[in-house]
Design a protein around this motif. Structure first.
Motif, PDB file in Angstrom:
ATOM      1  N   GLU A 110       0.843  -1.176   0.000  1.00 11.58           N
ATOM      2  CA  GLU A 110       0.000   0.000   0.000  1.00 11.58           C
ATOM      3  C   GLU A 110       0.878   1.225   0.000  1.00 11.58           C
ATOM      4  OE1 GLU A 110      -3.080   2.174   2.983  1.00 11.58           O
ATOM      5  OE2 GLU A 110      -3.352   0.025   2.688  1.00 11.58           O
ATOM      6  N   ILE A 111       0.647   2.105  -0.952  1.00  7.87           N
ATOM      7  CA  ILE A 111       1.422   3.325  -1.035  1.00  7.87           C
ATOM      8  C   ILE A 111       0.471   4.479  -0.732  1.00  7.87           C
ATOM      9  CG2 ILE A 111       2.776   4.821  -2.536  1.00  7.87           C
ATOM     10  CD1 ILE A 111       3.503   2.266  -4.110  1.00  7.87           C
ATOM     11  N   ALA A 112       0.805   5.233   0.303  1.00  3.63           N
ATOM     12  CA  ALA A 112      -0.052   6.337   0.721  1.00  3.63           C
ATOM     13  C   ALA A 112       0.788   7.430   1.340  1.00  3.63           C
ATOM     14  CB  ALA A 112      -1.085   5.836   1.739  1.00  3.63           C
ATOM     15  N   PRO A 113       0.289   8.664   1.331  1.00  4.48           N
ATOM     16  CA  PRO A 113       1.035   9.749   1.977  1.00  4.48           C
ATOM     17  C   PRO A 113       1.054   9.562   3.479  1.00  4.48           C
ATOM     18  CG  PRO A 113      -1.121  10.499   1.262  1.00  4.48           C
ATOM     19  CD  PRO A 113      -0.953   9.099   0.739  1.00  4.48           C
ATOM     20  N   ASP A 114       1.999  10.192   4.131  1.00  5.59           N
ATOM     21  CA  ASP A 114       2.118  10.101   5.586  1.00  5.59           C
ATOM     22  C   ASP A 114       0.916  10.702   6.296  1.00  5.59           C
ATOM     23  OD1 ASP A 114       4.566   8.819   5.441  1.00  5.59           O
ATOM     24  OD2 ASP A 114       5.682  10.708   5.451  1.00  5.59           O
ATOM     25  N   SER A 115       0.315  11.720   5.705  1.00  7.33           N
ATOM     26  CA  SER A 115      -0.870  12.337   6.298  1.00  7.33           C
ATOM     27  C   SER A 115      -1.746  12.894   5.189  1.00  7.33           C
ATOM     28  CB  SER A 115      -0.466  13.471   7.254  1.00  7.33           C
ATOM     29  OG  SER A 115       0.092  14.545   6.515  1.00  7.33           O
ATOM     30  N   SER A 116      -2.977  13.240   5.539  1.00  2.87           N
ATOM     31  CA  SER A 116      -3.882  13.762   4.530  1.00  2.87           C
ATOM     32  C   SER A 116      -3.442  15.133   4.017  1.00  2.87           C
ATOM     33  CB  SER A 116      -5.324  13.837   5.072  1.00  2.87           C
ATOM     34  OG  SER A 116      -5.359  14.676   6.190  1.00  2.87           O
TER      35      SER A 116
END
Length: 84
Positions: free
Chosen positions: A75-81
């Motif tokens: 899963e690749i996602a930013p550290d925060s919104s």
């Protein structure tokens, strides 16, 4: 909403199998047994025995295909919104 009759026989087995990954309590509710997990399991075991299948728990109905459906991955996602 009217209370429907609990499923039996092949309909019970099909419903239980389809909902096995969601847990026994949820499968019991969806198959019409409400919170009576013991009655659900008794009916399920009896239905399975009538077709020549012995089960010890609901997880015995989860097929290898159902287990493999959840494909592991990264899963690749930013550290925060805010860092979108």
């Amino acid at each position: 909403m009217s209370q429907s009759k609990p499923l039996t026989d092949i309909e019970l087995i099909d419903c239980a199998k389809a909902n096995a990954k969601q847990g026994v309590a949820n499968a019991a509710k969806l198959c019409g047994y409400g919170d009576d997990v013991e009655q659900f399991m008794d009916a399920l075991q009896a239905a399975c025995q009538r077709i020549g299948v012995n089960i010890n728990s609901l997880s015995d109905l989860i097929t290898e295909q159902q287990q493999n459906r959840q494909i592991p991955g990264l899963e690749i996602a930013p550290d925060s919104s805010s860092s979108l």
